[in-house]
Structure formats: structure tokens, C-alpha cells
Design a protein around this motif. Structure first.
Motif, PDB file in Angstrom:
ATOM      1  N   SER A 465      41.500  30.496  -3.123  1.00  0.00           N
ATOM      2  CA  SER A 465      42.736  31.294  -3.098  1.00  0.00           C
ATOM      3  C   SER A 465      42.710  32.365  -4.174  1.00  0.00           C
ATOM      4  O   SER A 465      43.111  33.511  -3.933  1.00  0.00           O
ATOM      5  N   CYS A 466      42.220  32.027  -5.360  1.00  0.00           N
ATOM      6  CA  CYS A 466      42.096  33.006  -6.442  1.00  0.00           C
ATOM      7  C   CYS A 466      41.106  34.090  -6.062  1.00  0.00           C
ATOM      8  O   CYS A 466      41.395  35.295  -6.172  1.00  0.00           O
ATOM      9  N   TYR A 467      39.939  33.681  -5.585  1.00  0.00           N
ATOM     10  CA  TYR A 467      38.899  34.661  -5.245  1.00  0.00           C
ATOM     11  C   TYR A 467      39.342  35.581  -4.119  1.00  0.00           C
ATOM     12  O   TYR A 467      39.157  36.802  -4.189  1.00  0.00           O
ATOM     13  N   SER A 468      39.956  35.025  -3.092  1.00  0.00           N
ATOM     14  CA  SER A 468      40.384  35.830  -1.953  1.00  0.00           C
ATOM     15  C   SER A 468      41.422  36.865  -2.368  1.00  0.00           C
ATOM     16  O   SER A 468      41.348  38.040  -1.976  1.00  0.00           O
ATOM     17  N   ALA A 469      42.388  36.450  -3.185  1.00  0.00           N
ATOM     18  CA  ALA A 469      43.419  37.380  -3.630  1.00  0.00           C
ATOM     19  C   ALA A 469      42.844  38.461  -4.544  1.00  0.00           C
ATOM     20  O   ALA A 469      43.179  39.651  -4.419  1.00  0.00           O
ATOM     21  N   ALA A 470      41.961  38.074  -5.455  1.00  0.00           N
ATOM     22  CA  ALA A 470      41.344  39.049  -6.359  1.00  0.00           C
ATOM     23  C   ALA A 470      40.449  40.013  -5.590  1.00  0.00           C
ATOM     24  O   ALA A 470      40.389  41.210  -5.906  1.00  0.00           O
ATOM     25  N   LEU A 471      39.760  39.487  -4.587  1.00  0.00           N
ATOM     26  CA  LEU A 471      38.898  40.322  -3.752  1.00  0.00           C
ATOM     27  C   LEU A 471      39.717  41.397  -3.038  1.00  0.00           C
ATOM     28  O   LEU A 471      39.316  42.567  -2.974  1.00  0.00           O
TER      29      LEU A 471
END
Length: 524
Positions: A465-471
């Protein structure tokens, strides 16, 4: 103890039915979805790979209404193509573009449309492209081939990205809805292993059932067929039986009974199974090969070339997915070819997923022993025609192409222009890397020890969830990733920041502070 009893139960059954054993295969159809996610002459190889894959399926009898092709379709008649209407996948090779369906081209080549095609959402594609979708059922088989650029947890399309979580969610939803019996995915992209790592279960077939049918026999005054015998086993017991039987292929007859070679449940009432092969590990690039000095571009990708040329050589009615995986993994030395999901599905013959029609071999067939005990001992050598042993990392293709053009140029002015293009490309890459470094410094509040870890380590993705949002923030605020392929190469620090406990909100604030440049595209 329970597992031993199950083994004994099946052993007794096999002895009881003896020579009357027959494998009751479920009837089903084969569907294929082929996707080249890139555009431009520089990425010629991706569409060439997909067109070659289409020719394999077509030649092996898969009808066009069961093959769905998605590609930008800007190569065959590209102004840089000296042979309009021709695409080749190896030096002096045949035209693999001929007859390829143009189901979804140009702006219709999107992740959303791909998932609609795969899941059979015909209504969602009304008025788009050919409208063809996979109309599969619980006994059907699906082959998916994805070819393009990639990064950690993403596969690129011409203008947007397919996230690994979205692919996994779609496939698992299809599994729950019983929309396929078996699915095989071959993915050619950098970091392609990250599309499946920790996302594709290896046990979604929930139980094992075996059906053994007897021939009709005369019973009493009338003749009637005996009903098939059903044996229910745990996955562990079935796996143990399969391993034992496959490890003891020394039979007195000329061929092992088919039932003994299919001890893994592949029937609809046992749950669907998913098997995937990636061109590389979750943190490796894939590689291009067959640089053509005449066309000034690469003709193929190493993994794709290897699996398709092996398919062209072999009788795929006899070669298994496992055998092809072993051959390709050995021959691809530039990256680590990996397999994911229900690995036991690899005992299926390739023809189950590429078509069962017999095709004359395109090259000299390897010798095969008649003794089943020796099949696994054969040491196979590469015979790719013009050998494709290694290549350039996919992200270095633009550099290699420009350098090739400079070497072959005889016009001083053109040579100078090409050198300036190459210098500009290198400056752009330096700029992209510098932006990411600045973002990391900002997020970590200039903690130099942490900066070094984030910039140089390579964590797998667990905090999706963190990676997807930051991406998403990086894609919208700094570089449109699908339009700036080199930016895909600097995404690992975002993964690392998330894995070290930093949040997407912290990264978003850094993007606001650092990415003040005008929108750019073409960062090859």
C-alpha cells in the motif's frame, strides 16, 4: 499415518484397475492473450516477440477468435522500417507480422483493457477495438504472454502501468469465479519476477480428485458401463504419489500409462491452477538480443527468443512446460528465469497451452531416448540458429542503438546529430537519478547512513500500500513512468523507503519540494 493410508488406498486402486485404467481428461478450450506494452522503433523487439508468439499459436491450430493481440502497432509501417509491413524476430527471419490480428492497437492498449479482455468483460469493451475477450469456463486453459519494460511490481503499457497487485487480484478473482481450469503466464520485462513474488499462491487448488474410468464390461444378463471411480486425496498425498511415479518411469511397456503422468489435479472440480514464468528475478533486468545493424534496433528479447525458438524446434505435444523451463533457464545466462505459482502444472505438455496441431520442426530435433528413465538425463545444447547467448540490458537498448547508428553513419552531420542525441540521453538519465537521490535525502531528513542503505540496497516489496501510493505520486509529480522508461530504473529506492518504515505521505511531501521541473517525456 493418514498420508500413508491415502497412498495405500490409491496403490490398491491402481492395482485393482490394472490395464483398464484410462485418463478422463476434461474437455476445454484454449485461449491466448498476447500483449506488447511499448511503442516506438527503439522498442521494436517487444512487438516482434508478440507477433512471433502469435505465429506459434496460429501454426499449432489455435483459431484467431481464441487469440487476442494487444500492441501499439507502430512498427510494421513505421517510417524507419525499410521493409514496410515486415517485422522479424531474428536475423534474416520470416515476417512474423503477417496475419496478426489487430484486436487492440494504439490508445486501446491499456492495463484496464487488458484486464477486461482477460476477465471476459465484453460489456466494458463495447466499441473498443475488436471487442474480443476471453470467454473461458472452468475447464478452459489460458496462455498469457506479456512483453515490455517493467520495474518493481509493475509492467508498463504505452501510456500507463499495470501493477502486480491489480494483475494478481484479477487472476485470483477469475479463479474464484471458475473462469479457467489452468492459466500459464510468460512475462518478459525487467524485474518481472516482482509481478508474482509473494502474490501468486502455490496452493489455490483446494483438493485433489482422481477419476479412473473402466472399459465397458458384461455384468449379468445385460452390458453396462461401470461408473468412474473417484478418489479424494489431500494435496500432500497426491504430490507424494506423483513424485514417486514420475521418479520411477521404468515400465515394461513402451509408454507410461497417461494416468500415472497426471497425478496433479487439473480438472475443473478441483479448482483452477496458475503457473507463471518470468524472464528475470524480482530485482534483475531482462535483456535484449539480436541487434540488427540494418534496422538499427534489437529484434528480440533473450528470454522470449529462447522459449519461442525452443518451441519452434520441438514437438510440443511431447515437451513439457518443465522441460522448456529447464532448457530456457539454462540458456538464458544474462538473467535468472524463474517460475511461480503451482509449479506442478509444469508437467503438462506445451501443446496444452500453445496448441496441439503437429507442425514440422523448424530445425533439427534433438535426439530423445525411448527409455523414460533416461529422459531427465539428457543434456541439451542451445541451437538458436544465430546464437542469442546474451544481450544488452533492456534499459541500455537506447544507448546501444545510438552507438550502433554512430558507428554505421558515413555522414558527418548526421554523426554529430547522433552524438548530441546520445549526450542528451545520458544527461537525462543523470537528471532522473539525481531527482530520486534528492527525494531520498528529503524523506530521510539527510540521514546519510539511511540514504546509503535506501539508494543501494534491494528489498523485496511487502508494504504494497505504501509503495503503490508513493509510486502514483512519483508518476504524476515527477516523471510519467510509461512515457519515460528510464525512470523505471530508479524505483527501487521507493521500495526501500517503504520497507524501512517511511510513509507515502512523507514521500509525497518530498515530491512537492523536489519535483518542480516542467513535465518531461522521452527519458529513454
Amino acid at each position: 499415518m493418514g498420508r500413508v493410508l491415502e497412498l495405500l488406498k490409491v496403490s490398491a486402486l491402481l492395482l485393482a484397475v490394472g490395464g483398464d485404467v484410462a485418463w478422463a481428461r476434461p474437455k476445454g478450450e484454449l485461449w491466448a492473450v498476447l500483449v506488447a506494452g511499448s511503442s516506438s522503433w527503439m522498442n521494436y523487439r517487444h512487438q516482434a516477440d508478440v507477433c512471433h508468439a502469435y505465429q506459434i499459436l496460429h501454426q499449432h491450430g489455435v483459431p484467431d477468435d481464441h487469440i487476442i493481440v494487444m500492441m501499439e502497432d507502430d512498427i510494421a509501417y513505421n517510417p524507419e522500417n525499410p521493409d514496410p509491413g515486415v517485422i522479424i524476430n531474428r536475423p534474416d527471419g520470416p515476417n512474423v507480422y503477417e496475419g496478426v490480428p489487430r484486436d487492440y492497437v494504439g490508445s486501446s492498449v491499456t492495463p484496464e483493457n487488458f484486464l477486461r479482455v482477460l476477465s471476459g468483460d465484453a460489456e466494458g469493451l463495447r466499441g473498443v477495438g475488436s471487442g474480443k475477450v476471453v470467454r473461458s469456463g472452468p475447464n478452459d486453459r489460458i496462455f498469457v504472454n506479456l512483453v515490455d519494460h517493467g520495474g518493481p511490481g509493475i509492467f508498463a503499457f504505452p501510456r500507463s502501468l499495470l501493477k502486480a497487485t491489480d494483475l494478481a487480484d484479477a487472476v485470483l478473482a477469475m479463479h474464484r469465479d471458475r473462469k479457467f481450469g489452468e492459466m500459464v503466464l510468460y512475462v518478459e520485462a525487467c524485474e518481472s519476477g516482482s509481478m508474482f513474488s509473494n502474490l501468486l499462491p502455490d496452493d489455490i487448488g483446494v483438493h485433489i480428485q482422481r477419476h479412473f474410468g473402466h472399459r465397458s464390461r458384461r455384468v449379468g444378463p445385460a452390458s453396462r458401463a461401470r461408473q468412474p471411480i473417484t478418489v479424494e486425496l489431500s494435496r500432500a498425498a497426491a504430490a507424494a504419489i506423483a513424485d514417486w511415479l514420475l521418479g520411477a518411469r521404468c515400465w515394461s511397456g513402451s509408454k507410461v500409462p497417461e494416468v500415472f503422468l497426471n497425478m496433479v489435479c487439473l480438472q475443473s472440480n478441483c479448482g483452477s491452477t496458475i503457473y507463471a514464468v518470468s524472464a528475470s528475478s524480482p530485482n534483475q533486468p531482462s535483456y535484449a538480443c539480436y541487434m540488427d545493424e540494418h534496422l538499427n534496433t534489437f529484434l528480440g528479447d533473450v528470454f522470449s527468443i529462447k522459449w519461442m525458438e525452443d518451441t519452434d524446434r520441438e514437438d510440443i505435444r511431447r515437451e513439457s512446460l518443465k522441460k522448456q523451463f529447464q532448457i530456457v533457464r539454462k540458456e538464458v545466462t544474462s538473467s535468472t528465469v524463474m517460475q511461480w505459482g503451482e509449479i506442478r502444472l509444469d508437467r503438462q505438455h506445451l501443446s496444452q497451452f500453445l496448441g496441439g496441431k503437429k507442425v514440422a520442426s523448424g530445425g533439427r530435433r534433438r535426439q530423445r531416448g525411448n527409455d523414460f528413465c533416461l529422459v531427465g538425463l539428457l543434456s541439451l545444447l542451445s541451437s538458436c540458429g544465430v546464437l542469442c547467448k546474451h544481450g544488452d540490458p533492456s534499459y541500455d537498448v537506447p544507448v546501444a542503438v545510438l552507438e550502433s547508428r554512430i558507428r554505421s553513419s558515413s555522414n558527418p552531420q548526421k554523426t554529430e546529430d547522433l552524438k548530441q542525441q546520445l549526450e542528451g540521453l545520458r544527461q537525462n538519465r543523470t537528471f532522473v537519478s539525481a531527482v530520486m537521490a534528492s527525494l531520498v535525502v528529503h524523506v530521510t531528513d539527510s540521514d546519510l547512513d539511511m540514504v546509503d542503505k535506501v539508494m543501494h540496497n534491494s528489498h523485496g516489496i511487502t508494504r504494497w500500500s505504501c509503495y503503490s501510493a508513493a509510486l502514483d505520486v512519483f508518476d504524476k509529480g515527477c516523471f510519467r513512468l510509461a512515457e519515460n522508461p528510464y525512470a523505471l530504473r530508479v524505483l527501487q529506492p521507493i521500495v526501500n523507503l517503504c520497507e524501512h518504515g517511511y510513509t507515502a505521505e512523507q514521500f509525497a511531501r518530498a515530491v512537492q519540494a523536489v519535483c518542480t521541473h516542467d513535465p518531461v517525456r522521452g527519458m529513454e
